[in-house]
Structure formats: structure tokens, C-alpha cells
Design a protein around this motif. Sequence first.
Motif, PDB file in Angstrom:
ATOM      1  N   GLN A 134      49.759 -11.853  26.770  1.00 29.92           N
ATOM      2  CA  GLN A 134      48.962 -10.582  26.552  1.00 29.92           C
ATOM      3  C   GLN A 134      47.590 -10.797  27.305  1.00 29.92           C
ATOM      4  N   LYS A 135      46.867 -11.741  27.322  1.00 29.77           N
ATOM      5  CA  LYS A 135      45.644 -12.130  27.863  1.00 29.77           C
ATOM      6  C   LYS A 135      45.910 -12.202  29.191  1.00 29.77           C
ATOM      7  N   ILE A 136      46.897 -12.605  29.663  1.00 30.57           N
ATOM      8  CA  ILE A 136      47.379 -12.797  31.383  1.00 30.57           C
ATOM      9  C   ILE A 136      47.559 -10.977  31.823  1.00 30.57           C
ATOM     10  N   MET A 137      48.460 -10.647  30.975  1.00 25.30           N
ATOM     11  CA  MET A 137      48.832  -9.006  31.494  1.00 25.30           C
ATOM     12  C   MET A 137      47.553  -8.262  31.415  1.00 25.30           C
ATOM     13  N   MET A 138      46.574  -8.398  30.462  1.00 27.67           N
ATOM     14  CA  MET A 138      45.207  -7.712  30.524  1.00 27.67           C
ATOM     15  C   MET A 138      44.464  -7.854  31.531  1.00 27.67           C
ATOM     16  N   GLU A 139      44.349  -9.133  32.117  1.00 28.00           N
ATOM     17  CA  GLU A 139      43.604  -9.737  33.278  1.00 28.00           C
ATOM     18  C   GLU A 139      44.070  -9.012  34.636  1.00 28.00           C
ATOM     19  N   ARG A 140      45.514  -9.223  34.776  1.00 24.24           N
ATOM     20  CA  ARG A 140      46.058  -8.806  35.801  1.00 24.24           C
ATOM     21  C   ARG A 140      46.249  -7.326  35.885  1.00 24.24           C
ATOM     22  N   LEU A 141      46.397  -6.565  35.047  1.00 21.81           N
ATOM     23  CA  LEU A 141      46.082  -4.979  34.887  1.00 21.81           C
ATOM     24  C   LEU A 141      44.641  -4.806  35.495  1.00 21.81           C
ATOM     25  N   LYS A 142      43.652  -5.431  34.980  1.00 23.60           N
ATOM     26  CA  LYS A 142      42.416  -4.885  35.315  1.00 23.60           C
ATOM     27  C   LYS A 142      42.055  -5.374  36.863  1.00 23.60           C
ATOM     28  N   ARG A 143      42.663  -6.636  37.121  1.00 23.49           N
ATOM     29  CA  ARG A 143      42.476  -7.012  38.569  1.00 23.49           C
ATOM     30  C   ARG A 143      42.983  -6.274  39.665  1.00 23.49           C
ATOM     31  N   ASN A 175      45.655   9.511  36.507  1.00 26.99           N
ATOM     32  CA  ASN A 175      46.401  10.589  37.577  1.00 26.99           C
ATOM     33  C   ASN A 175      47.709  10.044  38.074  1.00 26.99           C
ATOM     34  N   LEU A 176      47.866   8.944  38.379  1.00 25.72           N
ATOM     35  CA  LEU A 176      48.951   8.454  38.989  1.00 25.72           C
ATOM     36  C   LEU A 176      49.950   8.228  37.909  1.00 25.72           C
ATOM     37  N   THR A 177      49.326   7.701  36.519  1.00 28.49           N
ATOM     38  CA  THR A 177      50.545   7.387  35.624  1.00 28.49           C
ATOM     39  C   THR A 177      50.890   8.421  34.636  1.00 28.49           C
ATOM     40  N   GLN A 178      49.744   9.422  34.682  1.00 33.64           N
ATOM     41  CA  GLN A 178      50.015  10.464  33.637  1.00 33.64           C
ATOM     42  C   GLN A 178      49.662   9.883  32.063  1.00 33.64           C
ATOM     43  N   MET A 179      48.811   8.783  32.188  1.00 35.42           N
ATOM     44  CA  MET A 179      48.454   8.402  30.787  1.00 35.42           C
ATOM     45  C   MET A 179      46.839   8.698  30.905  1.00 35.42           C
ATOM     46  N   SER A 180      46.710   8.484  29.538  1.00 34.79           N
ATOM     47  CA  SER A 180      45.092   8.800  29.293  1.00 34.79           C
ATOM     48  C   SER A 180      44.147   7.520  29.926  1.00 34.79           C
ATOM     49  N   LYS A 181      42.983   7.879  30.425  1.00 30.64           N
ATOM     50  CA  LYS A 181      42.005   6.864  30.349  1.00 30.64           C
ATOM     51  C   LYS A 181      41.899   6.011  29.040  1.00 30.64           C
ATOM     52  N   SER A 182      41.819   6.407  28.055  1.00 31.55           N
ATOM     53  CA  SER A 182      41.524   5.801  27.008  1.00 31.55           C
ATOM     54  C   SER A 182      42.683   4.671  26.673  1.00 31.55           C
ATOM     55  N   THR A 183      43.845   5.103  26.887  1.00 33.25           N
ATOM     56  CA  THR A 183      45.113   4.323  26.890  1.00 33.25           C
ATOM     57  C   THR A 183      45.039   3.206  27.922  1.00 33.25           C
ATOM     58  N   LEU A 184      44.770   3.441  29.070  1.00 27.47           N
ATOM     59  CA  LEU A 184      44.677   2.534  30.025  1.00 27.47           C
ATOM     60  C   LEU A 184      43.492   1.379  29.764  1.00 27.47           C
ATOM     61  N   GLN A 185      42.484   2.095  29.351  1.00 30.28           N
ATOM     62  CA  GLN A 185      41.355   1.002  28.818  1.00 30.28           C
ATOM     63  C   GLN A 185      41.813   0.051  27.802  1.00 30.28           C
ATOM     64  N   ARG A 186      42.381   0.719  26.687  1.00 25.78           N
ATOM     65  CA  ARG A 186      42.638  -0.309  25.595  1.00 25.78           C
ATOM     66  C   ARG A 186      43.854  -1.155  26.011  1.00 25.78           C
ATOM     67  N   TYR A 187      44.768  -0.764  27.068  1.00 22.49           N
ATOM     68  CA  TYR A 187      45.933  -1.530  27.606  1.00 22.49           C
ATOM     69  C   TYR A 187      44.956  -3.099  28.242  1.00 22.49           C
ATOM     70  N   GLU A 188      43.860  -2.763  29.051  1.00 18.75           N
ATOM     71  CA  GLU A 188      43.237  -3.821  29.553  1.00 18.75           C
ATOM     72  C   GLU A 188      42.216  -4.550  28.667  1.00 18.75           C
ATOM     73  N   THR A 189      41.802  -3.876  27.667  1.00 18.03           N
ATOM     74  CA  THR A 189      40.917  -4.763  26.635  1.00 18.03           C
ATOM     75  C   THR A 189      41.775  -5.465  25.430  1.00 18.03           C
ATOM     76  N   GLY A 190      42.832  -4.793  25.333  1.00 20.99           N
ATOM     77  CA  GLY A 190      43.719  -5.463  24.088  1.00 20.99           C
ATOM     78  C   GLY A 190      43.679  -4.429  23.032  1.00 20.99           C
ATOM     79  N   GLY A 191      43.134  -3.482  23.212  1.00 22.18           N
ATOM     80  CA  GLY A 191      43.255  -2.438  21.984  1.00 22.18           C
ATOM     81  C   GLY A 191      44.685  -2.229  21.502  1.00 22.18           C
TER      82      GLY A 191
END
Length: 124
Positions: free
Chosen positions: A11-20, A34-50
Motif C-alpha cells: 500500500q505504501k509503494i502504491m501511494m508513493e507511486r501514485l503521487k510521484r 478531470n481525467l478519471t472522473q473521480m473526486s479530488k478528495s478520493t484521489l487525495q485519500r488514495y495517495e495518503t492512505g485514507g
Amino acid sequence: KGVDFTVEQEQKIMMERLKRRRKELGYSYQDLANLTQMSKSTLQRYETGGIKNIPLSKLDVLSQALETSREWLMGWDEKKEASSASRQSDGFFRLKKGLEPYQLSEEDADFLIAVFEAHKQKNT
């Protein structure tokens, strides 16, 4: 034999790679939303582990938008760049997403993509 990672390490690897990868492409959260039709907050939670478990369908959309493979995002592959066939479909993915504000029919969007492809082939 490959290295075995714990679920937390994966999970940590994936979070880091998404952000990078998002930053490498110069995308803000809004750009990626805009590209994924996902919310900004969902994307942020993917990157931070939320959000720890990303559905496979969302991972596929993210890998297309980030022009990489789902295997690389998950840490299963060190090759970051998607295959040329995948990159081509990613380009169409981004083009189609870019046409959404114009509210074109699916048929009209496909027509414009065909024109784009013909122009691209003519100039190569």
C-alpha cells in the motif's frame, strides 16, 4: 524469486507511486480528477492512505490517466512506462475525456478520434 512485501508495504509503494507519477506528469488533483472522473478528495485519500483498498476498476482508470501500468503502480513491475499499445489507448482515453465538456454524442466523439488518428498516421 521476487521479494515478498506485506500488505502495508504494498500500500505504501502504491501511494508513493501514485503521487510521484501524478507530479511527474504535472497533474494537480483537479487535473487527475478531470481525467478519471473521480473526486479530488478520493484521489487525495488514495495517495495518503485514507482509502486503503482501491477497486481494480479504479486502478485501471488511474493507470491509464497516469500513462503507466497497474503493475507498476502496485509495485509489481519496475517498468514505469506503459507499452506502446497501452500508451496509444491512453492517448485516446485522454482525448475522449478532453471532449467531454463539449457534450458530444458517443458517435461524434468516436468520429473526431478517428480523424485525429488518421491525421497522426499521415504525419508519421
